[in-house]
Scaffold this motif. Structure first.
Motif, PDB file in Angstrom:
ATOM      1  N   SER A  86       0.849  -1.161  -0.035  1.00 37.26           N
ATOM      2  CA  SER A  86      -0.009  -0.034   0.025  1.00 37.26           C
ATOM      3  C   SER A  86       0.949   1.100  -0.150  1.00 37.26           C
ATOM      4  O   SER A  86       2.032   0.995   0.038  1.00 37.26           O
ATOM      5  N   GLN A  87       0.275   2.338  -0.425  1.00 43.16           N
ATOM      6  CA  GLN A  87       0.876   3.768   0.003  1.00 43.16           C
ATOM      7  C   GLN A  87      -0.123   4.544   0.978  1.00 43.16           C
ATOM      8  O   GLN A  87      -1.135   4.354   0.734  1.00 43.16           O
ATOM      9  N   ILE A  88       0.846   5.089   1.924  1.00 45.92           N
ATOM     10  CA  ILE A  88       0.098   5.695   3.236  1.00 45.92           C
ATOM     11  C   ILE A  88       0.783   7.062   3.215  1.00 45.92           C
ATOM     12  O   ILE A  88       1.923   7.270   3.329  1.00 45.92           O
ATOM     13  N   ASP A  89      -0.103   7.865   3.367  1.00 46.26           N
ATOM     14  CA  ASP A  89       0.235   9.251   3.403  1.00 46.26           C
ATOM     15  C   ASP A  89       0.074   9.812   4.934  1.00 46.26           C
ATOM     16  O   ASP A  89      -0.993  10.206   5.472  1.00 46.26           O
ATOM     17  N   ILE A  90       1.121   9.935   5.636  1.00 43.03           N
ATOM     18  CA  ILE A  90       1.190  10.187   6.980  1.00 43.03           C
ATOM     19  C   ILE A  90       0.827  11.626   7.245  1.00 43.03           C
ATOM     20  O   ILE A  90       0.452  12.102   8.022  1.00 43.03           O
ATOM     21  N   GLY A  91       1.234  12.597   6.211  1.00 40.77           N
ATOM     22  CA  GLY A  91       0.669  13.872   6.271  1.00 40.77           C
ATOM     23  C   GLY A  91      -0.622  13.986   6.081  1.00 40.77           C
ATOM     24  O   GLY A  91      -1.180  14.657   6.927  1.00 40.77           O
ATOM     25  N   MET A  92      -1.574  13.179   5.452  1.00 43.18           N
ATOM     26  CA  MET A  92      -2.983  13.224   5.401  1.00 43.18           C
ATOM     27  C   MET A  92      -3.487  12.526   6.507  1.00 43.18           C
ATOM     28  O   MET A  92      -4.612  13.186   7.163  1.00 43.18           O
ATOM     29  N   LEU A  93      -2.810  11.886   7.130  1.00 40.25           N
ATOM     30  CA  LEU A  93      -3.343  11.107   8.490  1.00 40.25           C
ATOM     31  C   LEU A  93      -3.218  12.329   9.420  1.00 40.25           C
ATOM     32  O   LEU A  93      -4.151  12.289  10.249  1.00 40.25           O
ATOM     33  N   ALA A  94      -2.147  13.020   9.552  1.00 41.50           N
ATOM     34  CA  ALA A  94      -2.043  13.996  10.376  1.00 41.50           C
ATOM     35  C   ALA A  94      -3.143  14.952  10.344  1.00 41.50           C
ATOM     36  O   ALA A  94      -3.603  15.663  11.186  1.00 41.50           O
TER      37      ALA A  94
END
Length: 484
Positions: free
Chosen positions: A86-94
């Motif tokens: 997968s690709q996980i966007d920690i910026g979007m999570l935050a």
């Protein structure tokens, strides 16, 4: 302690945090095939400074700077989960966590946001798929770099061979020169890794990837199975053949599908990833990734058409010169292109406007286009002038496009900058199909003019890779899921 001391102490603290993120990002990528992103920008194999700069850049698109102190807890939470490819966007999570008022912990919120990639919902790990590059020019070498970069997890696409015309002199000299062109690039810099040459077996070994160099004057000379290549996707970046009959020559033993890195003719599907890649039929063996300019203008055009409607439009591209032009005045089959590329602005034609109909068949608005080649080696700008279906304001348009670049399924295609002094060199290496220049955008009632920067080499090569990933079923889902 002075104010300056406070600032320096803060910087050293953020450096320490970024340094601690590197092994976590690397382990997730190698062991679980997870690519960690920050607002669509990969953090895999990035330095401490690159990670900090990427966080700093978030202010350009999200309106405020993002700190590593905010994203680290989400990265740490990912390590506790049974993640699949997968690709996980920690910026979007935050960012989304800030607006969540359910009282969830970071761990609880993260687990829910990426649930589609965990446990029983864990995406299957696809078998590696062979890739062959036919031609090794500007686009071919950049696609090679991207394929090698993405091979780190051991899953996905594997660059197995490059096909080139027989060169002059000894084959070993030819091989060394081609490896050197992959190793160093005047525009895109040094290759990130190591490259060696196995002259005895005609191979280039890049970051452990053994790439066979096949010399052939014609596609019909090659049986790829003799090189251990099977069920491969062949990427033709020569542009020599652009119709079905010509490209069908590549469907040799070992080759299953053919992807053209130029506009296709006739009934060849022209695919712009993010816009119409989901229309590819499973049994389609030959397709085109259209042109760099088509990829640059179609995603923003779709974003505007979906929100405001588009009645008509014109695109003027100010395009960097390319290898099909002459260094000095000399004969050329096309009008004007025979004149010296580094000394002149050269008016020429573009097929990008007419190609819009293939990528956006539901858009009935007439779109015209023209192009000017200018003396820069890379990065172009498309000026998209639109008559909209309703009146709007500049602020509304910019808010819409910023939101599209952050939250929509087009966020890998459309970037957004508010930099007041942005110039073409700032976008060398951009992985987006194009970047909206907020400062240059003009809106007057139902007329809108968008200025779209695009790296016509690297950004386009990224779009090609995305199409191939989708075509082979190796396109990993992104979390949090973009809003439609």
């Amino acid at each position: 302690m002075t104010v300056n001391d406070d600032a320096f102490t803060n910087w050293k603290h953020r450096e320490e945090i970024a340094e601690s993120m590197i092994p976590i990002i690397g382990k997730l990528h190698r062991e679980q095939d997870v690519t960690v992103l920050l607002h669509s920008r990969s953090l895999v194999n990035k330095s401490v400074i690159s990670i900090l700069k990427t966080h700093r850049f978030a202010r350009q698109i999200a309106g405020g700077e993002l700190s590593v102190t905010e994203t680290l807890p989400f990265l740490q939470a990912l390590t506790t989960l049974d993640l699949g490819p997968s690709q996980i966007d920690i910026g979007m999570l935050a960012a989304t966590y800030k607006n969540n008022n359910e009282g969830l912990t970071v761990e609880e919120f993260t687990a829910r946001a990426v649930a589609g990639a965990t446990g029983t919902a864990n995406t299957r790990r696809p078998e590696p798929r062979d890739v062959v590059l036919y031609g090794f020019g500007r686009i071919g070498r950049l696609v090679a770099r991207l394929l090698i970069e993405k091979a780190g997890s051991g899953n996905g696409l594997r660059l197995r061979a490059i096909v080139v015309r027989p060169g002059g002199g000894r084959a070993a000299d030819d091989l060394v020169k081609r490896a050197s062109l992959l190793r160093r690039d005047s525009i895109h810099g040094q290759f990130q890794g190591t490259i060696t040459v196995d002259e005895a077996h005609n191979k280039i070994i890049a970051n452990g990837n053994e790439i066979k160099v096949i010399y052939a004057a014609d596609p019909t000379e090659i049986d790829y199975t003799t090189h251990g290549i099977n069920n491969a996707v062949l990427i033709d970046n020569t542009g020599k053949w652009r119709d079905r009959q010509g490209l069908s020559q590549h469907l040799r033993p070992g080759i299953d599908k053919v992807v053209l890195t130029a506009p296709g003719k006739g009934d060849i599907p022209n695919i712009v990833h993010g816009v119409n890649h989901d229309t590819i039929k499973p049994d389609e063996q030959i397709l085109s990734c259209a042109s760099c300019t088509t990829n640059a203008i179609v995603p923003p055009l779709k974003a505007m058409a979906d929100e405001y409607g588009v009645l008509r439009g014109h695109v003027e591209t100010v395009h960097s010169f390319t290898n099909d032009q002459n260094l000095l005045d000399n004969y050329h089959s096309a009008d004007r292109r025979g004149r010296s590329a580094p000394l002149n602005m050269v008016i020429t034609e573009t097929g990008a406007a007419s190609a819009v109909a293939k990528a956006l068949p539901d858009l009935k608005a007439p779109i015209t286009g023209s192009s000017i080649r200018v003396p820069v080696p890379d990065v172009s700008i498309a000026i998209l002038s639109l008559r909209l279906g309703r009146e709007t304001t500049r602020e509304e348009v910019l808010d819409h496009l910023r939101d599209i670049s952050l939250h929509s399924p087009l966020k890998r295609q459309i970037d957004f900058t508010t930099a007041p002094d942005a110039v073409s060199m700032d976008f060398v290496g951009s992985r987006h199909a194009s970047t909206i220049d907020a400062g240059a955008t003009k809106v007057d009632g139902d007329n809108a003019i968008l200025y779209l920067w695009y790296d016509n080499e690297y950004g386009y090569s990224c779009q090609v890779i995305r199409v191939v990933q989708h075509l082979t079923g190796i396109e990993h889902p992104t979390y949090p899921t973009p809003t439609p």
